[in-house]
Design a protein around this motif. Sequence first.
Motif, PDB file in Angstrom:
ATOM      1  N   LEU A  80       9.471  29.798 -23.295  1.00 35.36           N
ATOM      2  CA  LEU A  80      11.058  29.722 -23.206  1.00 35.36           C
ATOM      3  C   LEU A  80      11.611  31.094 -23.059  1.00 35.36           C
ATOM      4  O   LEU A  80      11.287  32.153 -23.683  1.00 35.36           O
ATOM      5  N   HIS A  81      12.493  31.216 -22.034  1.00 31.37           N
ATOM      6  CA  HIS A  81      13.076  32.734 -21.755  1.00 31.37           C
ATOM      7  C   HIS A  81      14.782  32.293 -21.911  1.00 31.37           C
ATOM      8  O   HIS A  81      15.330  31.536 -21.103  1.00 31.37           O
ATOM      9  N   GLN A  82      15.439  32.613 -22.920  1.00 31.93           N
ATOM     10  CA  GLN A  82      16.901  32.537 -23.049  1.00 31.93           C
ATOM     11  C   GLN A  82      17.420  33.565 -22.446  1.00 31.93           C
ATOM     12  O   GLN A  82      17.673  34.768 -23.192  1.00 31.93           O
ATOM     13  N   PRO A 101       9.705  29.284 -12.818  1.00 34.12           N
ATOM     14  CA  PRO A 101      10.435  28.866 -14.059  1.00 34.12           C
ATOM     15  C   PRO A 101      11.336  27.548 -13.740  1.00 34.12           C
ATOM     16  O   PRO A 101      11.675  27.467 -12.417  1.00 34.12           O
ATOM     17  N   CYS A 102      11.540  27.082 -14.533  1.00 32.90           N
ATOM     18  CA  CYS A 102      12.448  25.716 -14.594  1.00 32.90           C
ATOM     19  C   CYS A 102      13.429  25.732 -15.518  1.00 32.90           C
ATOM     20  O   CYS A 102      13.156  25.901 -16.736  1.00 32.90           O
ATOM     21  N   ASP A 103      14.790  25.424 -14.867  1.00 29.47           N
ATOM     22  CA  ASP A 103      15.791  25.363 -15.849  1.00 29.47           C
ATOM     23  C   ASP A 103      15.539  24.458 -17.201  1.00 29.47           C
ATOM     24  O   ASP A 103      15.059  23.314 -16.842  1.00 29.47           O
ATOM     25  N   LEU A 104      15.947  24.580 -18.373  1.00 26.60           N
ATOM     26  CA  LEU A 104      15.605  24.005 -19.571  1.00 26.60           C
ATOM     27  C   LEU A 104      16.040  22.526 -19.358  1.00 26.60           C
ATOM     28  O   LEU A 104      15.570  21.521 -19.705  1.00 26.60           O
ATOM     29  N   GLN A 105      17.296  22.320 -18.669  1.00 21.06           N
ATOM     30  CA  GLN A 105      17.666  21.112 -18.808  1.00 21.06           C
ATOM     31  C   GLN A 105      17.224  20.274 -17.903  1.00 21.06           C
ATOM     32  O   GLN A 105      17.021  19.034 -18.031  1.00 21.06           O
ATOM     33  N   LEU A 106      16.759  20.709 -16.627  1.00 16.46           N
ATOM     34  CA  LEU A 106      15.860  20.067 -15.758  1.00 16.46           C
ATOM     35  C   LEU A 106      14.580  19.635 -16.300  1.00 16.46           C
ATOM     36  O   LEU A 106      14.108  18.428 -16.112  1.00 16.46           O
ATOM     37  N   TYR A 107      13.964  20.656 -17.068  1.00 17.95           N
ATOM     38  CA  TYR A 107      12.559  20.347 -17.621  1.00 17.95           C
ATOM     39  C   TYR A 107      12.900  19.298 -18.658  1.00 17.95           C
ATOM     40  O   TYR A 107      11.771  18.153 -18.746  1.00 17.95           O
ATOM     41  N   HIS A 194      19.970  23.063 -28.933  1.00 21.73           N
ATOM     42  CA  HIS A 194      20.056  24.402 -29.403  1.00 21.73           C
ATOM     43  C   HIS A 194      19.939  25.560 -28.195  1.00 21.73           C
ATOM     44  O   HIS A 194      20.596  26.497 -28.251  1.00 21.73           O
ATOM     45  N   PHE A 195      19.036  25.345 -27.358  1.00 22.90           N
ATOM     46  CA  PHE A 195      18.654  26.286 -26.460  1.00 22.90           C
ATOM     47  C   PHE A 195      19.369  26.111 -25.259  1.00 22.90           C
ATOM     48  O   PHE A 195      19.417  26.981 -24.338  1.00 22.90           O
TER      49      PHE A 195
END
Length: 199
Positions: A80-82, A101-107, A194-195
């Motif tokens: 994870l890269h914040q 990389p993939c946007d966290l929300q999409l993942y 959280h992220f």
Amino acid sequence: MQRNGYQSITSSKDSCLYTSCYCEENVWKLCEFVKAQSPELVKEVYAVFISNERRTVPLWKQKSGHGNKPVIWDYHVILLHQSSQCGRSFIYDLDTVLPCPCDLQLYADQAFRSDRGLKPDYWRKVRVIPAEMFLKTFASDRSHMKEAGEWRMPPPPYPCIQTPESVMNLDDFINMDPSVGVGNVFFLSEFIQHFTENL
């Protein structure tokens, strides 16, 4: 590589050191790369272990999956890269068919989906470890990948990862008991919230 205002921590997915079925070491090597090449970003990077008490965690959009069916892992590890630069979080999963990389929300929407509708045995938990802590504490002698003395999958070409204190502590990272090991343990929904919100 820059995309939509986000500067990737690698030049491309293909440039990452990768060994199939050794996701924890792939992420360790990626953390090592970030620390060496972009030390100012290492504080924004985390190793993320996904598992549960029964070690049965479904993930969708995996290279080893079939169609719309999930892969059931005993555990999986992603990075994870914040990003403080663009105010979003990105996932690096070298085993996904999603962008990397993939946007966290999409993942979250496509690979994690939701625990709602899953039997409790399949609910996911997540252990999040800051990259520098992961680099200092993780060790694996790869014994979990041997059966009757034979490799179940060919090991990485570099030596086993060790620390002065340990040659094998992988189970401490897979364990989702917060009193064991390092980092913070979240329920899946807590991790996503959280992220995606705390930037």
